[in-house]
Each structure stands twice: as structure tokens, then as C-alpha cells.
Design a protein around this motif. Structure first.
Motif, PDB file in Angstrom:
ATOM      1  N   UNK A  24       0.863  -1.181   0.000  1.00 29.19           N
ATOM      2  CA  UNK A  24       0.000   0.000   0.000  1.00 29.19           C
ATOM      3  C   UNK A  24       0.901   1.232   0.000  1.00 29.19           C
ATOM      4  N   UNK A  25       0.801   2.053  -1.055  1.00 27.49           N
ATOM      5  CA  UNK A  25       1.681   3.217  -1.200  1.00 27.49           C
ATOM      6  C   UNK A  25       0.840   4.478  -1.338  1.00 27.49           C
ATOM      7  N   UNK A  26       1.030   5.408  -0.400  1.00 24.54           N
ATOM      8  CA  UNK A  26       0.313   6.683  -0.431  1.00 24.54           C
ATOM      9  C   UNK A  26       1.078   7.671   0.427  1.00 24.54           C
ATOM     10  N   UNK A  27       1.150   8.944   0.006  1.00 24.69           N
ATOM     11  CA  UNK A  27       1.867   9.938   0.798  1.00 24.69           C
ATOM     12  C   UNK A  27       0.975  10.639   1.817  1.00 24.69           C
ATOM     13  N   UNK A  28      -0.309  10.291   1.850  1.00 26.32           N
ATOM     14  CA  UNK A  28      -1.237  10.810   2.856  1.00 26.32           C
ATOM     15  C   UNK A  28      -1.201   9.847   4.044  1.00 26.32           C
ATOM     16  N   UNK A  29      -0.493  10.244   5.093  1.00 28.04           N
ATOM     17  CA  UNK A  29      -0.251   9.356   6.247  1.00 28.04           C
ATOM     18  C   UNK A  29      -1.552   8.872   6.886  1.00 28.04           C
ATOM     19  N   UNK A  63       8.670  -8.664  -3.524  1.00 31.37           N
ATOM     20  CA  UNK A  63       7.586  -8.273  -4.433  1.00 31.37           C
ATOM     21  C   UNK A  63       6.229  -8.815  -3.939  1.00 31.37           C
ATOM     22  N   UNK A  64       5.239  -7.942  -3.786  1.00 38.65           N
ATOM     23  CA  UNK A  64       3.946  -8.373  -3.267  1.00 38.65           C
ATOM     24  C   UNK A  64       3.087  -9.028  -4.346  1.00 38.65           C
ATOM     25  N   UNK A  65       2.055  -9.740  -3.911  1.00 40.09           N
ATOM     26  CA  UNK A  65       1.093 -10.330  -4.842  1.00 40.09           C
ATOM     27  C   UNK A  65       0.106  -9.271  -5.321  1.00 40.09           C
ATOM     28  N   UNK A  66      -0.162  -8.266  -4.479  1.00 42.64           N
ATOM     29  CA  UNK A  66      -1.105  -7.190  -4.809  1.00 42.64           C
ATOM     30  C   UNK A  66      -0.513  -5.851  -4.392  1.00 42.64           C
ATOM     31  N   UNK A  67      -1.019  -4.785  -5.017  1.00 47.84           N
ATOM     32  CA  UNK A  67      -0.569  -3.445  -4.655  1.00 47.84           C
ATOM     33  C   UNK A  67      -1.696  -2.448  -4.869  1.00 47.84           C
ATOM     34  N   UNK A  68      -1.745  -1.463  -3.990  1.00 43.06           N
ATOM     35  CA  UNK A  68      -2.655  -0.331  -4.119  1.00 43.06           C
ATOM     36  C   UNK A  68      -1.764   0.903  -4.041  1.00 43.06           C
ATOM     37  N   UNK A  69      -1.699   1.654  -5.147  1.00 41.57           N
ATOM     38  CA  UNK A  69      -0.717   2.731  -5.285  1.00 41.57           C
ATOM     39  C   UNK A  69      -1.414   4.043  -5.632  1.00 41.57           C
ATOM     40  N   UNK A  70      -1.070   5.093  -4.885  1.00 47.58           N
ATOM     41  CA  UNK A  70      -1.566   6.434  -5.195  1.00 47.58           C
ATOM     42  C   UNK A  70      -0.845   6.933  -6.444  1.00 47.58           C
ATOM     43  N   UNK A  96      -4.513   1.509  -9.047  1.00 50.65           N
ATOM     44  CA  UNK A  96      -4.061   2.890  -8.900  1.00 50.65           C
ATOM     45  C   UNK A  96      -5.202   3.695  -8.277  1.00 50.65           C
ATOM     46  N   UNK A  97      -4.874   4.470  -7.243  1.00 53.31           N
ATOM     47  CA  UNK A  97      -5.831   5.371  -6.597  1.00 53.31           C
ATOM     48  C   UNK A  97      -5.412   6.809  -6.879  1.00 53.31           C
ATOM     49  N   UNK A  98      -6.379   7.672  -7.072  1.00 53.77           N
ATOM     50  CA  UNK A  98      -6.031   9.078  -7.245  1.00 53.77           C
ATOM     51  C   UNK A  98      -7.203   9.991  -6.925  1.00 53.77           C
ATOM     52  N   UNK A  99      -6.873  11.175  -6.509  1.00 51.50           N
ATOM     53  CA  UNK A  99      -7.871  12.214  -6.315  1.00 51.50           C
ATOM     54  C   UNK A  99      -8.011  13.059  -7.564  1.00 51.50           C
TER      55      UNK A  99
END
Length: 191
Positions: A24-29, A63-70, A96-99
């Protein structure tokens, strides 16, 4: 091993040893901590990263099996991480997640190997469902289709991405003044 919230992680996200690893990668803590807890309750073994460099390091280690990335990280683009994920592990299921949702970046994310593209604020149920989707399911038609302003904005974003995010070249191709284009790009997408 099932967790408190039940073992509902998609089978496609299981590693060879049966765990359900997820990066899980996001810069919003705040978002990172909340989503991490919610995904762990649904049976994922979550590893978090707060930026591109941290995500690349975590990816290198395991390396993960899944990822959720901003999409927009403080130190780079989530699309770079999607490409690195795909190189490290061909069967990775990445979202991919985004605002700042637009068609051009959604297409880029899918071309790089993402299985879905969700706009924030995304709920954990939407993320788990997207990870579990096998690609055969058809999406429901939209309740509220895009407005004409949104369609225009999407077109501008697409041309901007095709011009490698070069404002001057995009303005020239759209026959638009560069400052007008800069103002449009600085705003959020219309509804």
C-alpha cells in the motif's frame, strides 16, 4: 491464516506460500494508516510505503502479490511504481488510486499493468472488489454520466499526457493560449 475481519482477500493476491501480501503506497499518512488497518482486517498482509522511493525499496525486498498505489506521490508518480511492480512480478494485481482522476492516466495505468483505477475517496470494499475482479465482469453503466465540462477536461488531460506533460506543446496542439491551459490544469476536474 484468517484474521479477525475474515479471510476475504482475493485468491489472485495469494503468494506461493498462501499469504495475501499487499503493498500500500500513499503519501497521505492518515489515509495510509486507516486503509492499512482496514485491509489487514480483511486478511491481507499489508506493507506500507509513504512515497515512490520507499515503495521501490519495499518492492525490491519482497515483491507483493497485490498493490494499491496512489498516482501522485510526493517524490514521483505511482505509474513508475506500477511499471516496477510488473517487472518484479508478472502476476501482480495492482490498483491505482487518485484524487485527480482522468482518462489519460487511467489508460496509462492499465497499459503498465494495473488491473483497475479508482478515484479517491475509495472505500476498502471497492478496493477488495477490484482486486478480486477477474476481468470478465462488465462494469455497470454510470448513474451520472460525465458533464460536457468534464468531457472537455478529460480531453485536455489526454492530450497533455500524450505530449509528455509539456504545457507549451499541449497548448499548441489544442490551439489554446498557454496560460489558459495552465489555469485549467491547476484546477480539479469538474463534476
Amino acid at each position: 491464516m484468517p484474521r479477525e475481519g475474515g479471510d476475504v482477500a482475493p485468491h489472485g493476491c495469494r503468494t506461493r506460500d498462501g499469504t495475501q501480501s499487499l503493498l500500500l503506497v500513499d503519501d497521505d499518512r492518515t489515509f495510509l494508516l486507516r486503509m492499512s488497518r482496514e485491509l489487514e482486517q480483511r486478511g491481507f498482509d499489508v506493507v506500507t510505503a509513504d512515497g515512490l522511493a520507499d515503495g521501490l525499496e519495499r518492492l525490491r525486498l519482497d515483491p507483493p502479490a497485490c498493490a494499491v498505489v496512489d498516482l501522485r506521490l510526493g517524490d514521483g508518480s505511482g505509474l513508475d511504481l506500477i511499471a516496477a511492480l510488473r517487472q518484479a512480478r508478472q502476476d501482480v494485481r495492482a490498483i491505482v488510486l487518485t484524487g485527480y482522476g482522468n482518462i489519460a492516466t487511467a489508460v496509462s495505468a492499465v497499459k503498465l499493468g494495473a488491473v483497475d483505477y479508482l478515484t479517491k475517496p475509495a472505500e476498502v470494499e471497492d478496493i477488495v472488489a477490484a482486486l478480486a475482479c477477474d476481468g470478465e465482469a462488465r462494469a455497470e453503466p454510470p448513474e451520472n454520466p460525465m458533464s460536457a465540462d468534464r468531457v472537455r477536461w478529460e480531453h485536455i488531460q489526454r492530450v497533455f499526457e500524450l505530449c509528455d506533460r509539456n504545457v507549451s506543446e499541449t497548448a499548441r496542439r489544442l490551439s489554446m493560449h498557454r496560460r489558459t491551459l495552465q489555469r485549467i490544469l491547476a484546477k480539479r476536474a469538474p463534476r
